[in-house]
Design a protein around this motif. Structure first.
Motif, PDB file in Angstrom:
ATOM      1  N   LEU A  15       0.847  -1.186   0.000  1.00  0.00           N
ATOM      2  CA  LEU A  15       0.000   0.000   0.000  1.00  0.00           C
ATOM      3  C   LEU A  15       0.888   1.244   0.000  1.00  0.00           C
ATOM      4  O   LEU A  15       2.006   1.210   0.485  1.00  0.00           O
ATOM      5  CB  LEU A  15      -0.860   0.017   1.259  1.00  0.00           C
ATOM      6  CG  LEU A  15      -2.031  -0.950   1.313  1.00  0.00           C
ATOM      7  CD1 LEU A  15      -2.602  -0.986   2.715  1.00  0.00           C
ATOM      8  CD2 LEU A  15      -3.096  -0.542   0.315  1.00  0.00           C
TER       9      LEU A  15
ATOM     10  N   LEU B 232      -1.650   5.238   3.298  1.00  0.00           N
ATOM     11  CA  LEU B 232      -2.761   4.332   3.560  1.00  0.00           C
ATOM     12  C   LEU B 232      -2.370   3.240   4.541  1.00  0.00           C
ATOM     13  O   LEU B 232      -3.215   2.521   5.050  1.00  0.00           O
ATOM     14  CB  LEU B 232      -3.193   3.670   2.248  1.00  0.00           C
ATOM     15  CG  LEU B 232      -4.223   4.404   1.411  1.00  0.00           C
ATOM     16  CD1 LEU B 232      -4.447   3.656   0.115  1.00  0.00           C
ATOM     17  CD2 LEU B 232      -5.541   4.556   2.161  1.00  0.00           C
ATOM     18  N   ASP B 233      -1.052   3.121   4.771  1.00  0.00           N
ATOM     19  CA  ASP B 233      -0.560   1.951   5.477  1.00  0.00           C
ATOM     20  C   ASP B 233      -0.544   2.131   6.992  1.00  0.00           C
ATOM     21  O   ASP B 233      -0.046   1.285   7.703  1.00  0.00           O
ATOM     22  CB  ASP B 233       0.853   1.602   4.987  1.00  0.00           C
ATOM     23  CG  ASP B 233       1.123   0.112   5.107  1.00  0.00           C
ATOM     24  OD1 ASP B 233       0.184  -0.616   5.449  1.00  0.00           O
ATOM     25  OD2 ASP B 233       2.268  -0.300   4.879  1.00  0.00           O
TER      26      ASP B 233
ATOM     27  N   THR C 236      -6.007   2.588   8.620  1.00  0.00           N
ATOM     28  CA  THR C 236      -6.554   3.569   7.676  1.00  0.00           C
ATOM     29  C   THR C 236      -7.147   2.886   6.446  1.00  0.00           C
ATOM     30  O   THR C 236      -8.195   3.269   5.939  1.00  0.00           O
ATOM     31  CB  THR C 236      -5.432   4.516   7.216  1.00  0.00           C
ATOM     32  OG1 THR C 236      -4.735   4.963   8.364  1.00  0.00           O
ATOM     33  CG2 THR C 236      -5.999   5.694   6.450  1.00  0.00           C
ATOM     34  N   TYR C 237      -6.430   1.827   5.993  1.00  0.00           N
ATOM     35  CA  TYR C 237      -6.852   1.197   4.750  1.00  0.00           C
ATOM     36  C   TYR C 237      -8.245   0.582   4.871  1.00  0.00           C
ATOM     37  O   TYR C 237      -9.021   0.574   3.917  1.00  0.00           O
ATOM     38  CB  TYR C 237      -5.831   0.135   4.319  1.00  0.00           C
ATOM     39  CG  TYR C 237      -6.207  -0.529   3.036  1.00  0.00           C
ATOM     40  CD1 TYR C 237      -6.264   0.211   1.861  1.00  0.00           C
ATOM     41  CD2 TYR C 237      -6.552  -1.872   2.990  1.00  0.00           C
ATOM     42  CE1 TYR C 237      -6.647  -0.373   0.668  1.00  0.00           C
ATOM     43  CE2 TYR C 237      -6.937  -2.462   1.806  1.00  0.00           C
ATOM     44  CZ  TYR C 237      -6.991  -1.716   0.654  1.00  0.00           C
ATOM     45  OH  TYR C 237      -7.381  -2.289  -0.513  1.00  0.00           O
ATOM     46  N   ARG C 238      -8.563   0.096   6.076  1.00  0.00           N
ATOM     47  CA  ARG C 238      -9.894  -0.501   6.258  1.00  0.00           C
ATOM     48  C   ARG C 238     -10.986   0.540   6.065  1.00  0.00           C
ATOM     49  O   ARG C 238     -12.058   0.247   5.547  1.00  0.00           O
ATOM     50  CB  ARG C 238     -10.020  -1.136   7.633  1.00  0.00           C
ATOM     51  CG  ARG C 238      -9.029  -2.266   7.790  1.00  0.00           C
ATOM     52  CD  ARG C 238      -9.462  -3.286   8.796  1.00  0.00           C
ATOM     53  NE  ARG C 238      -8.565  -4.436   8.656  1.00  0.00           N
ATOM     54  CZ  ARG C 238      -8.958  -5.683   8.607  1.00  0.00           C
ATOM     55  NH1 ARG C 238     -10.223  -5.963   8.703  1.00  0.00           N
ATOM     56  NH2 ARG C 238      -8.095  -6.663   8.459  1.00  0.00           N
TER      57      ARG C 238
ATOM     58  N   LEU D 234     -10.683   2.993   4.059  1.00  0.00           N
ATOM     59  CA  LEU D 234     -10.751   3.210   2.615  1.00  0.00           C
ATOM     60  C   LEU D 234     -11.616   2.133   1.952  1.00  0.00           C
ATOM     61  O   LEU D 234     -12.419   2.418   1.071  1.00  0.00           O
ATOM     62  CB  LEU D 234      -9.346   3.187   2.003  1.00  0.00           C
ATOM     63  CG  LEU D 234      -9.386   3.387   0.490  1.00  0.00           C
ATOM     64  CD1 LEU D 234      -9.155   4.847   0.130  1.00  0.00           C
ATOM     65  CD2 LEU D 234      -8.421   2.485  -0.235  1.00  0.00           C
ATOM     66  N   ILE D 235     -11.451   0.886   2.426  1.00  0.00           N
ATOM     67  CA  ILE D 235     -12.266  -0.197   1.850  1.00  0.00           C
ATOM     68  C   ILE D 235     -13.749   0.106   2.060  1.00  0.00           C
ATOM     69  O   ILE D 235     -14.566  -0.003   1.131  1.00  0.00           O
ATOM     70  CB  ILE D 235     -11.935  -1.555   2.511  1.00  0.00           C
ATOM     71  CG1 ILE D 235     -10.518  -1.969   2.158  1.00  0.00           C
ATOM     72  CG2 ILE D 235     -12.926  -2.624   2.059  1.00  0.00           C
ATOM     73  CD1 ILE D 235     -10.180  -3.377   2.633  1.00  0.00           C
TER      74      ILE D 235
ATOM     75  N   LEU E  72      -9.546  -4.690  -3.630  1.00  0.00           N
ATOM     76  CA  LEU E  72      -9.578  -4.035  -2.319  1.00  0.00           C
ATOM     77  C   LEU E  72      -9.060  -4.957  -1.218  1.00  0.00           C
ATOM     78  O   LEU E  72      -8.422  -4.514  -0.278  1.00  0.00           O
ATOM     79  CB  LEU E  72     -11.013  -3.593  -1.983  1.00  0.00           C
ATOM     80  CG  LEU E  72     -11.542  -2.403  -2.781  1.00  0.00           C
ATOM     81  CD1 LEU E  72     -13.012  -2.150  -2.458  1.00  0.00           C
ATOM     82  CD2 LEU E  72     -10.721  -1.144  -2.516  1.00  0.00           C
TER      83      LEU E  72
ATOM     84  N   PRO F 232      -4.483  -6.170  -0.647  1.00  0.00           N
ATOM     85  CA  PRO F 232      -3.441  -5.694   0.262  1.00  0.00           C
ATOM     86  C   PRO F 232      -3.538  -6.316   1.654  1.00  0.00           C
ATOM     87  O   PRO F 232      -2.561  -6.337   2.390  1.00  0.00           O
ATOM     88  CB  PRO F 232      -3.694  -4.178   0.333  1.00  0.00           C
ATOM     89  CG  PRO F 232      -4.410  -3.859  -0.917  1.00  0.00           C
ATOM     90  CD  PRO F 232      -5.262  -5.054  -1.195  1.00  0.00           C
TER      91      PRO F 232
END
Lengths: 307, 247, 320
Positions: free
Chosen positions: A124, A128-129, A142-144, A146-147, A209, A212
């Motif tokens: 990522l 986002l990581d 953070t990425y969750r 975004l999902i 999605l 990652p």
């Protein structure tokens, strides 16, 4: 159980639910309009993940990779419609199932040939990581978020497309009366191809999605497809609204069951009994729910209007 | 004379359209009672409710004085009601005799019998052949059902209704799609069983109806507007206006 | 006897006689292959009862084989490591394990069938699939029985007068079982019960207006078929001596369906011919390439697109 954990698990549940919706909406669209059962829908989810992984390395950025991979998976869906699905429309469901089962073997093995037997981790971008603080105590990746955001956006886009565009009007008309749509002089073959492509892009997006988090791997499609079936059965085959509600329901129940069922069981049975039975029951939970729904409403919660 | 079938205030709507509208009717034992009416009058919907394939919204259906309104189709068949279908409804994959034998088999209680081959149960096969002879299909017994013509399929439907031993036969347009001669044969066939079975006949072919029926009911927009002997119906002004006048 | 019957009997006899001959002439491998083939043919034959004759497209038949295999594996496991003695289920006796396999799968078929059969068409396909997956995840979740990693059956079922450690005797049992399965399905199909099942496949509405409660007849057929597959699973467990949730994966169910379709649905010998061709193809292709699923998948698609009626259908075509 504490609130922090509850909120985090609830977010996980919503995330799973949205991914399930992306896969299930394509399935239910294709079935509702084309009366076609596509077992290989999960393979498109897998291909989305693999293609996105390759592009992430080629383009150096995950988000660009998603944008480029989307039309590619849509194109793959279009091809599947043209060469596998179309000759089978006039056949019975048994033939659909077997033909697309063969397609799964082909696509999975092709993925194996191209990308090798190992899974591919997808890196990522740095921003986002990390983690995001929702409140002082509640920290989530953070990425969750975004999902969840992307999933909601895709769901919203799909609802808009189906309810407020000409293509959507044709899709709705086609789902309730196929002969009428063709009688209107619509290029029905193109419409079918587009529906298939749309479904493939949605499934592909779900795969991209999740990649990652879980890596792109060969078995991933075959694991999610059955859960997606449960979703559309519970929701009512052909209903997008039903798929959305059922997907969130199944996502939440599955996640919460795995996380908390042993705690709940401990309230009324011994610790040992709870710890042995909870994993077994939580593994079966969504199927038990499916069985219950069907026992009461054999057509699912939101059966589409008379076809 | 008490009615074999008594329909009392039956209502059924599909999405706001009343297919059956406060329909009441009595069918006497042994009579051929015909129901006529223009297209879309709700004739097939009525048959479906009588056979248990559709549920009325309100109203009661009494068979031999017994309320059967809530009974599923297979239970009603057990009580003695059999329907034929407007669109031929046979098991195409099985032979002609198999189809008839199944209807006879249905009379003998449950079929959870696993050991003896059904095609070697002599009394079923012989009775089946006799029925086929009665409808003029004796030569076709061992042919696959799908190889027969439409007219022959219609005859099979009658043989099945006879085989099922129905006290009440619900015949949904037995003449549908038949040519002139085939229709004449069918009328002769039904005349032959007249009196032995009670028949509720739905039919468009007026010559057949007036030749066969003891009494006729006229169904318009889900409601019976007149019931009477063929002569009475012919003479009825309202009927002529609503129905016969169109011809 | 007609030519077709003669061919059928010849085929079954060859299937029983040739593998032992291979074994005696030093090709033990072929006996192994034939044993697996015969066991899968039993399962395919049971599937044909509901799929071919009854029109019930079950996509979860592998779960029944898996349950049957675990009904052998779990008692054997407890016999070795303790537990469940009070239930009498810590045993290696085949006289307990095999009836257990049949009973468990019959009950599972009854419970899930009661729900599945309320639905039709695609719903039915997907629901049978989902229930099979439920069993899969159930077994995966039970750590005591190895979860994902599976379970080794240390001791094969002990049967009076039979030694299943002897590959010839195991094969013999499987072959006799196959012949019995074929005869049972034939008997059921030709019986009055079978006529109702076939009638309900062709025209459910008609059968109901004749007075048959088709739901119950279908359910009974579903239970018979499930129990037969459970029996085949018990044999499979004894053959492989290693069982894992993987044997219930839905691709296994798909393979069983493929055997029935390939051989010819609703034919006595179709499933056996299908299983034979499947096993031979699998063997030949996997020998050629690691990626044998690719040509295999293409072949499956081709069979679906172009090969109506299966191999038995081709044979019949030539007959007429």
């Amino acid at each position: 159980m504490d609130t922090t954990l509850l909120v985090i698990q609830a977010l996980n549940g919503v995330q799973l639910g949205l991914l399930l919706f992306l896969v299930a909406s394509g399935l239910t669209l294709v079935f509702g309009i084309l009366d076609f059962v596509n077992l290989a829908h999960g393979s498109l989810y897998m291909l989305g993940a693999f293609i996105c992984a390759t592009l992430t390395f080629a383009l150096g950025n995950f988000l660009w990779a998603v944008l480029v991979a989307l039309p590619i998976t849509a194109g793959l869906g279009f091809l599947v419609e043209r060469f596998i699905a179309r000759p089978l429309y006039t056949r019975d469901h048994l033939d659909h199932v077997l033909g697309t089962f063969g397609l799964i073997l082909v696509l999975d093995t092709a993925a194996h040939l191209i990308w090798g037997p190992e899974g591919i981790a997808v890196p990522l971008p740095e921003w986002l990581d990390g983690q995001t603080n929702l409140t002082a105590e509640i920290v989530v990746p953070t990425y969750r978020l975004l999902i969840i955001g992307a999933g909601l956006a895709a769901a919203g886009g799909l609802f808009w497309l189906v309810n407020h565009t000409r293509l959507g009007m044709l899709i709705r008309a086609g789902a309730s009366n196929r002969t009428m749509v063709s009688a209107l002089g619509i290029n029905i073959e193109l419409l079918f191809g587009l529906v298939f492509a749309l479904g493939a892009a949605l499934a592909g997006l779900a795969g991209m999605l999740i990649a990652p988090i879980t890596e792109a791997n060969i078995g991933m499609g075959n694991n999610i497809i059955i859960t997606a079936f449960v979703v559309i059965i519970v929701g009512g085959i052909g209903s997008i609204k039903g798929a959305f509600i059922a997907a969130l329901l199944i996502g939440l129940i599955d996640t919460m069951g795995r996380a908390f069922l042993d705690d709940i069981f401990k309230i009324f049975m011994s610790n040992e009994a709870a710890e042995t039975s909870a994993p077994a029951i939580s593994a079966m939970l969504i199927y038990i729910i499916m069985a219950t729904v069907l026992a009461v409403k054999p057509q699912g919660l939101f059966p589409p209007k008379v076809r | 004379m008490s009615a074999l079938l008594k329909i009392d205030g039956l209502n059924k709507s599909f999405g706001g359209i009343k297919a059956t509208d406060d329909l009441s009717l009595e069918v006497a034992p042994g009579e051929i009672h015909a129901i006529i009416g223009p297209n879309g009058a709700g004739k097939t919907t009525l048959i479906s409710q009588l056979s248990g394939m559709a549920k009325p919204d309100t109203g009661r259906i009494l068979f031999k004085g017994r309320d059967i309104t809530g009974q599923p189709a297979h239970k009603r068949a057990g009580l003695g009601i059999t329907r034929s279908f407007q669109i031929t409804s046979l098991v195409m994959e099985l032979s002609v005799l198999d189809n008839i034998a199944l209807s006879l088999q249905a009379r003998e209680g449950h079929s959870f019998r696993f050991l003896k081959p059904a095609r070697k149960v002599t009394h079923l096969r012989e009775a089946g052949r006799a029925l086929l002879a009665r409808v003029g299909l004796e030569g076709k017994a061992d042919m696959p059902t799908k190889a027969l013509s439409h007219g022959e399929h219609r005859r099979m439907e009658v043989a099945i209704a006879l085989g099922a031993g129905a006290e009440l036969m619900l015949l949904d347009e037995p003449m549908a799609g038949l040519g002139f001669e085939e229709s004449r044969d069918m009328v002769a066939l039904l005349t032959g069983i007249k009196g032995q079975h009670t028949i509720l006949l739905i039919e468009h072919d007026m010559d057949a109806v007036f030749a066969l029926a003891d009494r006729i009911s006229v169904l318009v927009y889900g409601h019976i507007i007149a019931t009477g002997t063929p002569e009475e119906i012919r003479a009825n002004a309202a009927v002529q206006h609503a129905y016969l006048g169109e011809e | 006897m007609t030519r077709k019957t003669l061919l059928s009997v010849g085929f079954i006899l060859a299937l029983g006689i040739l593998p032992p001959i291979f074994y005696w002439t030093g090709n033990a491998f072929w006996l192994d292959l034939a044993t697996r083939l015969v066991i899968l043919a039993i399962a395919a034959t049971s599937l044909n009862l509901i799929l071919g004759y009854g029109g019930m497209v079950s996509f979860g038949h592998a779960a029944y084989m898996g349950l049957g295999a675990y009904a052998v594996g779990i008692p054997a496991h407890h016999w070795l490591y303790g537990g469940l003695e009070a239930w009498g289920l810590a045993t290696t006796s085949g006289l307990v394990q095999i009836p257990l396999a049949v009973a468990v799968t019959a009950i599972f078929a009854l419970l899930t069938g009661a729900i599945c059969l309320r639905t039709r068409g695609v719903y039915f396909i997907m629901i049978t699939m989902a229930f099979a997956q439920m069993v899969y995840y159930l077994i995966v979740s039970i750590e005591e029985y190895g979860g994902d990693d599976g379970l080794v059956i240390d001791t094969r079922s002990e049967l009076p007068g039979l030694d299943l450690d002897n590959p010839l005797q195991l094969f013999g049992l499987a072959w006799v079982s196959l012949v019995a399965a074929i005869l049972i399905v034939r008997m059921v199909i030709n019986s009055r019960f079978g006529m109702v099942i076939q009638g309900a496949k062709g025209n459910d509405e008609r059968m109901r207006t004749l007075g048959f409660n088709t739901y119950v007849y279908r359910l009974v057929a579903y239970v018979i078929s499930g129990a037969m597959a459970g029996y085949a699973g018990a044999l499979l467990g004894n053959f492989t001596t290693f069982i894992s949730p993987e044997m219930m994966d839905w691709s296994r169910s798909g393979e069983l369906m493929f055997m029935v379709i390939l051989g010819g649905v609703a034919t006595t010998l179709g499933p056996v011919v299908g299983a034979t061709v499947f096993i031979v193809l699998e063997e030949v292709l996997s020998d050629l390439t690691l990626y044998w699923h690719l040509p295999f998948g293409l072949l499956l698609i081709a069979v679906v697109l172009f090969g109506r009626g299966g191999l038995i259908g081709l044979l019949n075509g030539r007959d007429q």
